[in-house]
Design a protein around this motif. Structure first.
Motif, mmCIF file in Angstrom:
data_model
loop_
_atom_site.group_PDB
_atom_site.id
_atom_site.type_symbol
_atom_site.label_atom_id
_atom_site.label_comp_id
_atom_site.label_asym_id
_atom_site.label_seq_id
_atom_site.Cartn_x
_atom_site.Cartn_y
_atom_site.Cartn_z
ATOM 1 N N GLY A 1 0.806 -1.209 0.000
ATOM 2 C CA GLY A 1 0.000 0.000 0.000
ATOM 3 C C GLY A 1 0.838 1.258 0.000
ATOM 4 O O GLY A 1 2.037 1.235 0.282
ATOM 5 N N SER A 2 0.195 2.369 -0.328
ATOM 6 C CA SER A 2 0.858 3.667 -0.401
ATOM 7 C C SER A 2 0.135 4.672 0.490
ATOM 8 O O SER A 2 -1.085 4.603 0.667
ATOM 9 C CB SER A 2 0.851 4.194 -1.845
ATOM 10 N N SER A 3 0.901 5.608 1.025
ATOM 11 C CA SER A 3 0.311 6.636 1.885
ATOM 12 C C SER A 3 -0.748 7.411 1.114
ATOM 13 O O SER A 3 -0.541 7.813 -0.027
ATOM 14 C CB SER A 3 1.394 7.597 2.385
ATOM 15 N N PHE A 4 -1.875 7.630 1.764
ATOM 16 C CA PHE A 4 -3.005 8.306 1.117
ATOM 17 C C PHE A 4 -3.559 9.319 2.114
ATOM 18 O O PHE A 4 -4.490 9.041 2.860
ATOM 19 C CB PHE A 4 -4.067 7.277 0.727
ATOM 20 N N GLY A 5 -2.924 10.463 2.162
ATOM 21 C CA GLY A 5 -3.292 11.430 3.188
ATOM 22 C C GLY A 5 -2.742 10.996 4.529
ATOM 23 O O GLY A 5 -1.808 10.192 4.616
ATOM 24 N N TYR A 6 -3.305 11.500 5.589
ATOM 25 C CA TYR A 6 -2.856 11.169 6.930
ATOM 26 C C TYR A 6 -3.491 9.876 7.420
ATOM 27 O O TYR A 6 -4.689 9.660 7.255
ATOM 28 C CB TYR A 6 -3.200 12.294 7.915
ATOM 29 N N ASN A 7 -2.679 9.013 8.040
ATOM 30 C CA ASN A 7 -3.161 7.805 8.721
ATOM 31 C C ASN A 7 -3.970 6.874 7.826
ATOM 32 O O ASN A 7 -4.884 6.198 8.291
ATOM 33 C CB ASN A 7 -4.027 8.180 9.940
ATOM 34 N N ASN A 8 -3.622 6.822 6.561
ATOM 35 C CA ASN A 8 -4.368 5.932 5.682
ATOM 36 C C ASN A 8 -3.466 5.430 4.558
ATOM 37 O O ASN A 8 -2.490 6.074 4.183
ATOM 38 C CB ASN A 8 -5.580 6.648 5.077
ATOM 39 N N LEU A 9 -3.797 4.251 4.045
ATOM 40 C CA LEU A 9 -3.091 3.654 2.925
ATOM 41 C C LEU A 9 -4.106 3.269 1.853
ATOM 42 O O LEU A 9 -5.280 3.017 2.152
ATOM 43 C CB LEU A 9 -2.343 2.385 3.360
ATOM 44 N N VAL A 10 -3.646 3.244 0.627
ATOM 45 C CA VAL A 10 -4.474 2.748 -0.468
ATOM 46 C C VAL A 10 -3.592 1.861 -1.337
ATOM 47 O O VAL A 10 -2.386 2.084 -1.452
ATOM 48 C CB VAL A 10 -5.078 3.908 -1.294
ATOM 49 N N VAL A 11 -4.182 0.827 -1.919
ATOM 50 C CA VAL A 11 -3.439 -0.092 -2.776
ATOM 51 C C VAL A 11 -3.782 0.183 -4.233
ATOM 52 O O VAL A 11 -4.950 0.189 -4.614
ATOM 53 C CB VAL A 11 -3.754 -1.560 -2.450
ATOM 54 N N ASP A 12 -2.756 0.427 -5.029
ATOM 55 C CA ASP A 12 -2.906 0.552 -6.472
ATOM 56 C C ASP A 12 -2.447 -0.775 -7.072
ATOM 57 O O ASP A 12 -1.251 -1.062 -7.130
ATOM 58 C CB ASP A 12 -2.045 1.706 -6.986
ATOM 59 N N PHE A 13 -3.400 -1.582 -7.498
ATOM 60 C CA PHE A 13 -3.064 -2.925 -7.960
ATOM 61 C C PHE A 13 -2.319 -2.935 -9.294
ATOM 62 O O PHE A 13 -1.817 -3.988 -9.707
ATOM 63 C CB PHE A 13 -4.312 -3.802 -8.012
ATOM 64 N N ARG A 14 -2.196 -1.774 -9.935
ATOM 65 C CA ARG A 14 -1.332 -1.703 -11.107
ATOM 66 C C ARG A 14 0.116 -2.000 -10.729
ATOM 67 O O ARG A 14 0.903 -2.446 -11.570
ATOM 68 C CB ARG A 14 -1.421 -0.304 -11.742
ATOM 69 N N SER A 15 0.458 -1.752 -9.468
ATOM 70 C CA SER A 15 1.847 -1.948 -9.056
ATOM 71 C C SER A 15 2.280 -3.405 -9.182
ATOM 72 O O SER A 15 3.459 -3.691 -9.439
ATOM 73 C CB SER A 15 2.056 -1.457 -7.617
#
Length: 272
Positions: A166-180
């Motif tokens: 996952g990648s940092s997405f603002g404060y205190n959150n992660l998001v996964v870009d499945f293209r990675s």
């Protein structure tokens, strides 16, 4: 020379390998029971398995947080479990001078996400000759991992994998870009997906990280469908009582049905 991680899934049936265990070594008995249960589950399902537990969580949010038994005692516990259960084991190191003694016990060395750009650490781990899994930092684009792989290649060690978490997405959150997953696979490297740290809410508990484990199965399914070679999951018999990362740990009792579903997805994706 064939990459160690590719060798684990070099079987006729479509499969992935599993890296799993508790976030941290809490004590011998709990760690042993988790390892024993996971070995039984993966043996029954035919999933190649590496047991994971940290001897020291050096990046805890608070100085008061439980870190584990430490380097010497932690490695001793892992060595005992490895011997008793005939398992491959993985743990993370934080300093270059830990690499060689850790390699005497560990089958695979893990580089934590926050340390994935530490050149001396990566070089020391790779120079042991042990397979090395590098967690992709939350602050890196997948393309940036080429620099990590170049550092590993400099040592001549071909047994490298990258773990997406996952990648940092603002404060205190992660998001996964499945293209990675696709981008990393194009680099010719085995790709592991960390389904549990990807639902972490870093620092979300003020003095600790929070998490939302209900999304672990969803992300794991997506990663396997997207072609991940391996899956990383932290699991605990009672996540609410876990001493580290309980909010983003998978209940041990739920591992069998989830892994069974993931095998079906892997098979469908391979034949679709």
């Amino acid at each position: 020379m064939t990459n160690f991680f590719f060798e684990m899934i070099d079987t006729p049936a479509p499969c992935f390998f599993l890296v799993a265990g508790p976030c941290v070594i809490e004590n011998f008995d709990t760690t042993f029971q988790i390892a024993k249960t996971l070995k039984t589950i993966t043996a029954d399902l035919g999933i190649p398995f590496i047991f994971k537990a940290s001897f020291d969580k050096a990046n805890r949010t608070s100085v008061q947080s439980f870190r584990g038994p430490g380097f010497d005692q932690g490695l001793s516990i892992l060595a005992d479990i490895k011997s008793r259960l005939d398992l491959k084991v993985i743990s993370d190191i934080h300093l270059p001078d830990q690499a060689d003694p850790a390699a005497q016990v560990l089958d695979v060395i893990q580089i934590p996400a926050f340390l994935c750009r530490q050149t001396d650490l990566i070089l020391a781990a790779c120079r042991t000759g042990r397979p090395v899994s590098v967690k992709k930092g939350q602050f890196l684009a997948p393309q940036d991992c080429k620099n990590i792989l170049d550092k590993a290649a400099f040592t001549g060690n071909p047994h490298i994998a990258i773990t997406e978490r996952g990648s940092s997405f603002g404060y205190n959150n992660l998001v996964v870009d499945f293209r990675s997953i696709h981008i990393l696979k194009q680099m010719g490297v085995p790709v592991i997906f960390d389904a549990t740290h990807s639902v972490q809410l870093p620092g979300g508990g003020i003095t600790s990280s929070a998490g939302d484990r209900q999304f672990i199965p969803t992300l794991a399914k997506a990663a396997i469908a997207a072609g991940a070679h391996g899956l990383f999951m932290e699991t605990h018999p009672d996540p609410a009582k876990a001493l580290c990362d309980g909010p983003n740990s998978m209940p041990l009792a739920d591992m069998t049905p989830l892994l069974t579903t993931l095998l079906a997805i892997k098979k469908a994706a391979a034949t679709g």
